[in-house]
Write a protein that holds these residues in place. Structure first.
Motif, PDB file in Angstrom:
ATOM      1  N   MET A   1      15.461  11.128   7.689  1.00  0.00           N
ATOM      2  CA  MET A   1      14.816  12.146   8.508  1.00  0.00           C
ATOM      3  C   MET A   1      13.450  12.556   7.970  1.00  0.00           C
ATOM      4  N   ALA A   2      13.343  12.719   6.645  1.00  0.00           N
ATOM      5  CA  ALA A   2      12.065  13.130   6.064  1.00  0.00           C
ATOM      6  C   ALA A   2      10.999  12.065   6.296  1.00  0.00           C
ATOM      7  N   ARG A   3      11.385  10.807   6.159  1.00  0.00           N
ATOM      8  CA  ARG A   3      10.456   9.704   6.436  1.00  0.00           C
ATOM      9  C   ARG A   3       9.979   9.756   7.882  1.00  0.00           C
ATOM     10  N   TYR A   4      10.921   9.970   8.800  1.00  0.00           N
ATOM     11  CA  TYR A   4      10.579  10.004  10.220  1.00  0.00           C
ATOM     12  C   TYR A   4       9.600  11.135  10.522  1.00  0.00           C
ATOM     13  N   ARG A   5       9.867  12.311   9.964  1.00  0.00           N
ATOM     14  CA  ARG A   5       8.971  13.450  10.206  1.00  0.00           C
ATOM     15  C   ARG A   5       7.570  13.162   9.669  1.00  0.00           C
ATOM     16  N   LEU A   6       7.502  12.521   8.491  1.00  0.00           N
ATOM     17  CA  LEU A   6       6.200  12.215   7.896  1.00  0.00           C
ATOM     18  C   LEU A   6       5.418  11.260   8.788  1.00  0.00           C
ATOM     19  N   ILE A   7       6.085  10.250   9.332  1.00  0.00           N
ATOM     20  CA  ILE A   7       5.415   9.312  10.229  1.00  0.00           C
ATOM     21  C   ILE A   7       4.886  10.038  11.468  1.00  0.00           C
ATOM     22  N   GLN A   8       5.665  10.966  11.977  1.00  0.00           N
ATOM     23  CA  GLN A   8       5.281  11.671  13.199  1.00  0.00           C
ATOM     24  C   GLN A   8       4.145  12.665  12.980  1.00  0.00           C
ATOM     25  N   THR A   9       4.012  13.186  11.781  1.00  0.00           N
ATOM     26  CA  THR A   9       3.043  14.259  11.537  1.00  0.00           C
ATOM     27  C   THR A   9       1.792  13.814  10.785  1.00  0.00           C
ATOM     28  N   GLU A  10       1.823  12.648  10.147  1.00  0.00           N
ATOM     29  CA  GLU A  10       0.662  12.156   9.413  1.00  0.00           C
ATOM     30  C   GLU A  10      -0.086  11.161  10.305  1.00  0.00           C
ATOM     31  N   PRO A  11      -1.300  11.506  10.760  1.00  0.00           N
ATOM     32  CA  PRO A  11      -2.027  10.661  11.733  1.00  0.00           C
ATOM     33  C   PRO A  11      -2.183   9.206  11.304  1.00  0.00           C
ATOM     34  N   THR A  12      -2.487   8.968  10.038  1.00  0.00           N
ATOM     35  CA  THR A  12      -2.662   7.596   9.569  1.00  0.00           C
ATOM     36  C   THR A  12      -1.371   6.806   9.697  1.00  0.00           C
ATOM     37  N   LEU A  13      -0.271   7.413   9.316  1.00  0.00           N
ATOM     38  CA  LEU A  13       1.018   6.738   9.407  1.00  0.00           C
ATOM     39  C   LEU A  13       1.446   6.555  10.858  1.00  0.00           C
ATOM     40  N   PHE A  14       1.187   7.548  11.670  1.00  0.00           N
ATOM     41  CA  PHE A  14       1.570   7.474  13.080  1.00  0.00           C
ATOM     42  C   PHE A  14       0.848   6.321  13.772  1.00  0.00           C
ATOM     43  N   ALA A  15      -0.454   6.195  13.513  1.00  0.00           N
ATOM     44  CA  ALA A  15      -1.234   5.116  14.126  1.00  0.00           C
ATOM     45  C   ALA A  15      -0.749   3.748  13.659  1.00  0.00           C
ATOM     46  N   ALA A  16      -0.472   3.630  12.365  1.00  0.00           N
ATOM     47  CA  ALA A  16       0.010   2.357  11.826  1.00  0.00           C
ATOM     48  C   ALA A  16       1.393   2.019  12.380  1.00  0.00           C
ATOM     49  N   HIS A  17       2.214   3.050  12.513  1.00  0.00           N
ATOM     50  CA  HIS A  17       3.556   2.853  13.064  1.00  0.00           C
ATOM     51  C   HIS A  17       3.480   2.369  14.508  1.00  0.00           C
ATOM     52  N   GLN A  18       2.550   2.922  15.276  1.00  0.00           N
ATOM     53  CA  GLN A  18       2.380   2.491  16.661  1.00  0.00           C
ATOM     54  C   GLN A  18       1.958   1.032  16.728  1.00  0.00           C
TER      55      GLN A  18
ATOM     56  N   SER B   1       0.838  -1.192   0.000  1.00  0.00           N
ATOM     57  CA  SER B   1       0.000   0.000   0.000  1.00  0.00           C
ATOM     58  C   SER B   1       0.875   1.245   0.000  1.00  0.00           C
ATOM     59  N   LYS B   2       0.253   2.383  -0.178  1.00  0.00           N
ATOM     60  CA  LYS B   2       0.954   3.660  -0.076  1.00  0.00           C
ATOM     61  C   LYS B   2       1.553   3.813   1.323  1.00  0.00           C
ATOM     62  N   GLU B   3       0.828   3.393   2.309  1.00  0.00           N
ATOM     63  CA  GLU B   3       1.276   3.468   3.696  1.00  0.00           C
ATOM     64  C   GLU B   3       2.576   2.703   3.902  1.00  0.00           C
ATOM     65  N   GLN B   4       2.661   1.511   3.285  1.00  0.00           N
ATOM     66  CA  GLN B   4       3.835   0.669   3.480  1.00  0.00           C
ATOM     67  C   GLN B   4       5.072   1.205   2.762  1.00  0.00           C
ATOM     68  N   VAL B   5       4.877   2.073   1.763  1.00  0.00           N
ATOM     69  CA  VAL B   5       6.025   2.714   1.128  1.00  0.00           C
ATOM     70  C   VAL B   5       6.834   3.452   2.189  1.00  0.00           C
ATOM     71  N   VAL B   6       6.142   4.091   3.103  1.00  0.00           N
ATOM     72  CA  VAL B   6       6.800   4.866   4.151  1.00  0.00           C
ATOM     73  C   VAL B   6       7.237   3.977   5.311  1.00  0.00           C
ATOM     74  N   LEU B   7       6.355   3.100   5.752  1.00  0.00           N
ATOM     75  CA  LEU B   7       6.608   2.355   6.980  1.00  0.00           C
ATOM     76  C   LEU B   7       7.593   1.209   6.809  1.00  0.00           C
ATOM     77  N   LYS B   8       7.575   0.552   5.666  1.00  0.00           N
ATOM     78  CA  LYS B   8       8.416  -0.630   5.480  1.00  0.00           C
ATOM     79  C   LYS B   8       9.872  -0.233   5.280  1.00  0.00           C
ATOM     80  N   ASP B   9      10.742  -0.811   6.110  1.00  0.00           N
ATOM     81  CA  ASP B   9      12.169  -0.563   5.922  1.00  0.00           C
ATOM     82  C   ASP B   9      12.842  -1.859   5.475  1.00  0.00           C
ATOM     83  N   ASP B  10      14.147  -1.828   5.366  1.00  0.00           N
ATOM     84  CA  ASP B  10      14.892  -2.983   4.872  1.00  0.00           C
ATOM     85  C   ASP B  10      15.630  -3.715   5.985  1.00  0.00           C
ATOM     86  N   LEU B  11      15.231  -3.447   7.224  1.00  0.00           N
ATOM     87  CA  LEU B  11      15.895  -4.111   8.341  1.00  0.00           C
ATOM     88  C   LEU B  11      15.483  -5.577   8.379  1.00  0.00           C
ATOM     89  N   ASP B  12      16.434  -6.425   8.587  1.00  0.00           N
ATOM     90  CA  ASP B  12      16.234  -7.865   8.533  1.00  0.00           C
ATOM     91  C   ASP B  12      15.826  -8.376   9.908  1.00  0.00           C
TER      92      ASP B  12
END
Length: 210
Positions: A124-141, A72-83
């Motif tokens: 940093m830009a990804r982190y700020r977006l997660i912190q400021t976009e309510p949908t992303l913040f909730a999913a991240h939590q 999803s669009k949400e996962q573009v931001v939230l998904k990282d490459d950490l194993d």
């Protein structure tokens, strides 16, 4: 005739080890192109107004290709490459006998080291977006809660207590509350530093002096 070695010195910001094959490098380029296009669109027209179709078009990939990389669009931001396997190996490599607070310091330090090796996880830009976009913040939590549950199981086994032990659950709640809602609340969208996290753990261990 010289040949390209399969083990080369890693570029800055990449973990050492064998160089990925051509297919893996191509996949990484496509994944990064999608992320770059998405972040550019989010900055120019906002997260909510941006569609998957717009991201795919800007990244010059098909709609189908987009969904091969991200659900999803949400996962573009939230998904990282950490194993996950690497994180598990990191935990299992911690020597026995640490106190609960020293164990926390070790785990936090190791997780910072892993994240620092992944450009997207520490973006940093990804982190700020997660912190400021309510949908992303909730999913991240929600995703963070899953990691906390996994970590609680490891800490319980390490300390020799039951995962549902009230004292352990209160300890984990106090630590995560401090790290997520105190250290991670600068108000300017900056990624907390390792030093800030360690200082917060020190204050907890010192019975919260003021």
């Amino acid at each position: 005739m010289s040949t390209e070695s399969s083990t080369q010195t890693a570029a800055p910001g990449t973990p050492p080890g064998p160089r990925p094959g051509l297919r893996e490098r191509n996949k990484a380029r496509t994944r990064n192109a999608i992320r770059t296009a998405a972040m550019d669109l989010f900055e120019r027209q906002g997260y909510t107004a941006t569609t998957v179709a717009q991201i795919a078009d800007a990244a010059d990939v098909s709609h189908t290709t987009f969904f091969r990389y991200f659900q999803s669009k949400e996962q573009v931001v939230l998904k990282d490459d950490l194993d996950d396997e690497r994180r598990t190996a990191m935990f299992s490599g911690i020597e026995p006998g640490l106190s609960r607070f020293d164990l926390l310091r070790r785990m936090v330090s190791d997780m910072f080291a892993i994240a620092a090796e992944d450009e997207w996880a520490s973006n940093m830009a990804r982190y700020r977006l997660i912190q400021t976009e309510p949908t992303l913040f909730a999913a991240h939590q929600t995703e963070s809660d899953a990691v906390i549950s996994e970590t609680t199981g490891f800490i319980a086994e390490y300390l020799g207590v039951r995962p549902d032990d009230l004292r352990l659950r209160v300890f984990i709640a106090a630590v995560t509350g401090v790290l997520f809602h105190v250290v991670d609340n600068s108000g300017n969208g900056e990624i907390p530093t390792l030093e800030e996290c360690i200082e917060a753990i020190d204050l907890l261990e010192a019975s919260l002096p003021v």
